[in-house]
Design a protein around this motif. Structure first.
Motif, PDB file in Angstrom:
ATOM      1  N   GLN A 285     -32.474  27.619 -44.352  1.00 39.47           N
ATOM      2  CA  GLN A 285     -33.897  27.288 -44.325  1.00 39.47           C
ATOM      3  C   GLN A 285     -34.327  26.634 -45.636  1.00 39.47           C
ATOM      4  OE1 GLN A 285     -36.759  30.118 -42.706  1.00 39.47           O
ATOM      5  NE2 GLN A 285     -38.008  29.836 -44.549  1.00 39.47           N
TER       6      GLN A 285
ATOM      7  N   ASP B 257     -38.846  33.128 -39.413  1.00 38.92           N
ATOM      8  CA  ASP B 257     -39.245  33.583 -38.079  1.00 38.92           C
ATOM      9  C   ASP B 257     -38.855  35.044 -37.866  1.00 38.92           C
ATOM     10  OD1 ASP B 257     -40.188  31.031 -37.592  1.00 38.92           O
ATOM     11  OD2 ASP B 257     -38.501  30.447 -36.321  1.00 38.92           O
ATOM     12  N   GLU B 258     -37.691  35.446 -38.380  1.00 38.77           N
ATOM     13  CA  GLU B 258     -37.200  36.807 -38.170  1.00 38.77           C
ATOM     14  C   GLU B 258     -37.655  37.793 -39.241  1.00 38.77           C
ATOM     15  OE1 GLU B 258     -32.954  36.659 -37.762  1.00 38.77           O
ATOM     16  OE2 GLU B 258     -33.063  35.536 -35.880  1.00 38.77           O
TER      17      GLU B 258
ATOM     18  N   LEU C   3     -28.956  32.443 -43.352  1.00 38.97           N
ATOM     19  CA  LEU C   3     -30.201  31.947 -42.777  1.00 38.97           C
ATOM     20  C   LEU C   3     -31.197  31.527 -43.857  1.00 38.97           C
ATOM     21  CD1 LEU C   3     -30.736  34.441 -39.819  1.00 38.97           C
ATOM     22  CD2 LEU C   3     -29.940  32.062 -39.699  1.00 38.97           C
TER      23      LEU C   3
ATOM     24  N   PRO D 273     -32.962  25.101 -39.968  1.00 36.81           N
ATOM     25  CA  PRO D 273     -33.870  25.869 -39.100  1.00 36.81           C
ATOM     26  C   PRO D 273     -34.621  26.954 -39.874  1.00 36.81           C
ATOM     27  CG  PRO D 273     -31.661  25.725 -38.151  1.00 36.81           C
ATOM     28  CD  PRO D 273     -31.574  25.163 -39.524  1.00 36.81           C
ATOM     29  N   ARG D 274     -35.805  27.283 -39.404  1.00 35.45           N
ATOM     30  CA  ARG D 274     -36.670  28.273 -40.055  1.00 35.45           C
ATOM     31  C   ARG D 274     -36.444  29.679 -39.495  1.00 35.45           C
ATOM     32  NH1 ARG D 274     -40.381  27.191 -43.301  1.00 35.45           N
ATOM     33  NH2 ARG D 274     -41.709  28.868 -42.559  1.00 35.45           N
ATOM     34  N   THR D 275     -35.262  29.944 -39.042  1.00 41.89           N
ATOM     35  CA  THR D 275     -34.932  31.224 -38.428  1.00 41.89           C
ATOM     36  C   THR D 275     -35.182  32.388 -39.382  1.00 41.89           C
ATOM     37  OG1 THR D 275     -33.249  30.061 -37.160  1.00 41.89           O
ATOM     38  CG2 THR D 275     -33.158  32.466 -37.146  1.00 41.89           C
ATOM     39  N   TYR D 276     -34.867  32.210 -40.655  1.00 44.81           N
ATOM     40  CA  TYR D 276     -35.055  33.304 -41.617  1.00 44.81           C
ATOM     41  C   TYR D 276     -36.510  33.762 -41.611  1.00 44.81           C
ATOM     42  CZ  TYR D 276     -35.070  36.128 -45.820  1.00 44.81           C
ATOM     43  OH  TYR D 276     -35.222  37.178 -46.681  1.00 44.81           O
TER      44      TYR D 276
END
Length: 134
Positions: A63, A73-74, A59, A68-71
Protein backbone atom coordinates in the motif's frame (compact mmCIF):
# COMPACT_ATOMS: atom_id res chain seq x y z
CA UNK A 1 -6.32 -4.29 -23.08
CA UNK A 2 -7.16 -0.69 -22.23
CA UNK A 3 -5.81 1.86 -24.62
CA UNK A 4 -4.43 5.11 -23.33
CA UNK A 5 -5.44 8.11 -25.44
CA UNK A 6 -2.60 9.58 -27.49
CA UNK A 7 -0.74 12.25 -25.57
CA UNK A 8 -1.81 10.95 -22.13
CA UNK A 9 0.92 10.09 -19.71
CA UNK A 10 0.33 7.16 -17.47
CA UNK A 11 2.59 7.15 -14.47
CA UNK A 12 3.42 3.86 -12.90
CA UNK A 13 3.67 3.58 -9.15
CA UNK A 14 6.85 2.36 -7.49
CA UNK A 15 4.86 -0.76 -6.64
CA UNK A 16 4.27 -1.41 -10.35
CA UNK A 17 7.79 -0.43 -11.42
CA UNK A 18 9.45 -2.98 -9.14
CA UNK A 19 7.20 -5.90 -10.01
CA UNK A 20 4.09 -5.50 -7.89
CA UNK A 21 2.86 -7.99 -5.33
CA UNK A 22 5.36 -10.70 -6.24
CA UNK A 23 8.32 -8.44 -5.41
CA UNK A 24 6.88 -7.42 -2.06
CA UNK A 25 5.94 -11.00 -1.28
CA UNK A 26 9.56 -12.08 -1.90
CA UNK A 27 10.99 -9.15 0.08
CA UNK A 28 8.88 -9.72 3.17
CA UNK A 29 9.13 -13.50 3.09
CA UNK A 30 12.93 -13.35 2.97
CA UNK A 31 12.93 -10.75 5.74
CA UNK A 32 10.84 -12.97 8.04
CA UNK A 33 13.10 -15.95 7.34
CA UNK A 34 15.82 -13.88 8.98
CA UNK A 35 13.57 -12.77 11.84
CA UNK A 36 12.63 -16.38 12.59
CA UNK A 37 16.30 -17.19 13.20
CA UNK A 38 17.05 -14.04 15.23
CA UNK A 39 16.34 -14.55 18.97
CA UNK A 40 16.16 -10.82 19.73
CA UNK A 41 13.73 -9.93 16.97
CA UNK A 42 11.75 -13.16 17.22
CA UNK A 43 10.92 -12.31 20.83
CA UNK A 44 8.99 -9.26 19.60
CA UNK A 45 6.48 -11.45 17.77
CA UNK A 46 4.08 -13.02 20.27
CA UNK A 47 2.40 -15.13 17.61
CA UNK A 48 3.69 -18.66 17.31
CA UNK A 49 3.45 -18.41 13.54
CA UNK A 50 5.10 -15.43 11.83
CA UNK A 51 2.64 -15.72 8.93
CA UNK A 52 0.20 -13.03 10.16
CA UNK A 53 3.05 -10.57 10.82
CA UNK A 54 4.47 -11.34 7.40
CA UNK A 55 1.13 -10.64 5.77
CA UNK A 56 0.68 -7.36 7.67
CA UNK A 57 4.10 -6.04 6.64
CA UNK A 58 3.61 -7.15 3.05
CA UNK A 59 0.23 -5.46 2.81
CA UNK A 60 1.55 -2.30 4.46
CA UNK A 61 4.54 -2.02 2.13
CA UNK A 62 2.43 -2.76 -0.94
CA UNK A 63 0.00 0.00 0.00
CA UNK A 64 2.75 2.45 0.94
CA UNK A 65 4.39 2.04 -2.46
CA UNK A 66 1.19 2.46 -4.48
CA UNK A 67 -0.36 -0.98 -4.51
CA UNK A 68 -3.77 -2.12 -3.26
CA UNK A 69 -5.16 -0.46 -0.13
CA UNK A 70 -5.89 -3.78 1.54
CA UNK A 71 -3.87 -2.89 4.64
CA UNK A 72 -6.01 0.16 5.46
CA UNK A 73 -9.21 -1.61 4.46
CA UNK A 74 -8.46 -4.41 6.96
CA UNK A 75 -6.58 -2.58 9.72
CA UNK A 76 -7.30 1.13 9.42
CA UNK A 77 -4.61 3.80 9.56
CA UNK A 78 -1.12 2.27 9.88
CA UNK A 79 -0.18 4.19 13.09
CA UNK A 80 3.17 2.41 13.05
CA UNK A 81 4.69 4.01 16.14
CA UNK A 82 1.58 3.26 18.16
CA UNK A 83 1.48 -0.36 16.97
CA UNK A 84 5.12 -0.81 17.96
CA UNK A 85 4.83 0.99 21.31
CA UNK A 86 4.30 -2.20 23.38
CA UNK A 87 7.72 -3.45 22.27
CA UNK A 88 11.09 -2.15 23.39
CA UNK A 89 12.69 -1.17 20.12
CA UNK A 90 16.26 -0.15 20.85
CA UNK A 91 19.27 0.44 18.63
CA UNK A 92 20.16 -3.27 18.65
CA UNK A 93 16.66 -4.19 17.41
CA UNK A 94 16.88 -1.41 14.82
CA UNK A 95 20.20 -2.76 13.56
CA UNK A 96 18.97 -6.37 13.49
CA UNK A 97 15.82 -5.34 11.61
CA UNK A 98 17.87 -3.52 9.01
CA UNK A 99 20.35 -6.40 8.73
CA UNK A 100 17.57 -8.82 7.80
CA UNK A 101 15.86 -6.30 5.56
CA UNK A 102 19.17 -5.59 3.77
CA UNK A 103 19.56 -9.29 2.97
CA UNK A 104 15.99 -9.36 1.64
CA UNK A 105 16.44 -6.24 -0.49
CA UNK A 106 19.70 -7.56 -1.93
CA UNK A 107 18.00 -10.75 -3.08
CA UNK A 108 15.46 -8.76 -5.11
CA UNK A 109 18.17 -7.48 -7.47
CA UNK A 110 16.20 -4.33 -8.23
CA UNK A 111 17.30 -1.55 -10.53
CA UNK A 112 19.86 0.45 -8.47
CA UNK A 113 17.70 3.59 -8.34
CA UNK A 114 14.68 1.64 -7.13
CA UNK A 115 16.79 -0.28 -4.63
CA UNK A 116 18.12 2.98 -3.20
CA UNK A 117 14.65 4.50 -2.95
CA UNK A 118 13.33 1.43 -1.14
CA UNK A 119 16.36 1.22 1.14
CA UNK A 120 16.19 4.92 2.06
CA UNK A 121 12.60 4.43 3.17
CA UNK A 122 13.40 1.30 5.17
CA UNK A 123 16.26 3.05 6.99
CA UNK A 124 13.94 5.96 7.80
CA UNK A 125 11.16 3.61 8.96
CA UNK A 126 13.50 1.60 11.18
CA UNK A 127 14.84 4.76 12.84
CA UNK A 128 11.34 6.06 13.48
CA UNK A 129 10.34 2.89 15.37
CA UNK A 130 13.12 3.20 17.98
CA UNK A 131 11.40 3.95 21.28
CA UNK A 132 13.97 2.84 23.85
CA UNK A 133 17.26 4.65 24.43
CA UNK A 134 20.51 2.79 24.60
Amino acid sequence: MNEIPHGTLQQQTFYELVGGEETFRRLVHRFYQGVAEDPELRAMYPEEDLGPAEERLRLFLMQYWGGPRTYSDERGHPRLRMRHAPFQVDRAAHDAWLRHMRAAVDELQLDPAHEQQLWDYLVYAAASMVNTPG
